[in-house]
Design a protein around this motif. Structure first.
Motif, mmCIF file in Angstrom:
data_model
loop_
_atom_site.group_PDB
_atom_site.id
_atom_site.type_symbol
_atom_site.label_atom_id
_atom_site.label_comp_id
_atom_site.label_asym_id
_atom_site.label_seq_id
_atom_site.Cartn_x
_atom_site.Cartn_y
_atom_site.Cartn_z
ATOM 1 N N GLY A 17 13.159 9.322 17.505
ATOM 2 C CA GLY A 17 11.702 9.311 17.633
ATOM 3 C C GLY A 17 11.109 10.697 17.751
ATOM 4 N N LEU A 18 11.760 11.556 18.540
ATOM 5 C CA LEU A 18 11.261 12.934 18.681
ATOM 6 C C LEU A 18 11.374 13.709 17.368
ATOM 7 N N GLY A 19 12.490 13.541 16.685
ATOM 8 C CA GLY A 19 12.672 14.224 15.401
ATOM 9 C C GLY A 19 11.686 13.740 14.354
ATOM 10 N N PHE A 20 11.509 12.431 14.282
ATOM 11 C CA PHE A 20 10.592 11.861 13.295
ATOM 12 C C PHE A 20 9.147 12.221 13.619
ATOM 13 N N ALA A 21 8.792 12.182 14.894
ATOM 14 C CA ALA A 21 7.431 12.552 15.296
ATOM 15 C C ALA A 21 7.140 14.016 14.998
ATOM 16 N N SER A 22 8.125 14.878 15.228
ATOM 17 C CA SER A 22 7.904 16.297 14.935
ATOM 18 C C SER A 22 7.775 16.533 13.437
ATOM 19 N N LEU A 23 8.530 15.779 12.631
ATOM 20 C CA LEU A 23 8.409 15.886 11.177
ATOM 21 C C LEU A 23 7.027 15.431 10.712
ATOM 22 N N LEU A 24 6.543 14.319 11.256
ATOM 23 C CA LEU A 24 5.206 13.839 10.901
ATOM 24 C C LEU A 24 4.115 14.800 11.360
ATOM 25 N N ALA A 57 2.260 18.776 -3.946
ATOM 26 C CA ALA A 57 3.697 18.910 -3.727
ATOM 27 C C ALA A 57 4.053 18.814 -2.249
ATOM 28 N N GLY A 58 3.234 19.366 -1.378
ATOM 29 C CA GLY A 58 3.508 19.316 0.053
ATOM 30 C C GLY A 58 3.543 17.902 0.584
ATOM 31 N N ARG A 59 2.648 17.063 0.102
ATOM 32 C CA ARG A 59 2.620 15.663 0.528
ATOM 33 C C ARG A 59 3.829 14.909 -0.012
ATOM 34 N N VAL A 60 4.225 15.191 -1.233
ATOM 35 C CA VAL A 60 5.401 14.542 -1.812
ATOM 36 C C VAL A 60 6.649 14.928 -1.018
ATOM 37 N N LEU A 61 6.787 16.209 -0.713
ATOM 38 C CA LEU A 61 7.946 16.655 0.067
ATOM 39 C C LEU A 61 7.929 16.070 1.468
ATOM 40 N N TRP A 62 6.770 15.902 2.045
ATOM 41 C CA TRP A 62 6.632 15.300 3.369
ATOM 42 C C TRP A 62 7.136 13.855 3.349
ATOM 43 N N VAL A 63 6.740 13.087 2.350
ATOM 44 C CA VAL A 63 7.186 11.697 2.222
ATOM 45 C C VAL A 63 8.685 11.637 1.963
ATOM 46 N N ILE A 64 9.190 12.503 1.090
ATOM 47 C CA ILE A 64 10.628 12.530 0.815
ATOM 48 C C ILE A 64 11.409 12.873 2.080
ATOM 49 N N GLY A 65 10.922 13.831 2.855
ATOM 50 C CA GLY A 65 11.586 14.198 4.105
ATOM 51 C C GLY A 65 11.622 13.050 5.098
ATOM 52 N N CYS A 66 10.525 12.330 5.227
ATOM 53 C CA CYS A 66 10.485 11.178 6.145
ATOM 54 C C CYS A 66 11.410 10.069 5.677
ATOM 55 N N LEU A 67 11.391 9.760 4.389
ATOM 56 C CA LEU A 67 12.268 8.712 3.874
ATOM 57 C C LEU A 67 13.735 9.093 3.992
#
Length: 94
Positions: free
Chosen positions: A52-59, A19-29
């Motif tokens: 870029g900073l926001g996306f990098a911190s999310l990743l 579930a954590g990986r699915v939520l991570w992908v959903i958050g990035c998309l």
């Protein structure tokens, strides 16, 4: 494509979807889609540094969380191999 998604979404065993990986992908998309809507529909200016900073911190946060969970799972699991009866195949018919 199915193999790539399975590798991204599955855990250390490459069989069970986490579930954590699915939520991570959903958050990035969703971050990419919301930025596209803000630019295309609302006409807002695009700031690549902020995005870029926001996306990098999310990743980074997602990767750190998943790595810590996998590390804890590996430490708590005995070093016994999984038998064929215990595995679950995601993409293959039953």
């Amino acid at each position: 494509m199915n193999r790539i998604l399975r590798d991204i979404l599955s855990g250390a065993d490459n069989h069970s979807i986490e579930a954590g990986r699915v939520l991570w992908v959903i958050g990035c998309l969703s971050m990419v889609v919301f930025e596209g809507v803000a630019i295309g529909v609302k006409g807002q200016a695009f700031d690549p540094v902020t995005f870029g900073l926001g996306f990098a911190s999310l990743l980074a946060a997602g990767g750190f969380g998943i790595a810590q969970k996998d590390k804890a799972l590996k430490a708590s699991t005995p070093n016994t191999p999984i038998t064929n009866a215990e595995t679950v195949n995601i993409g293959s018919p039953a």
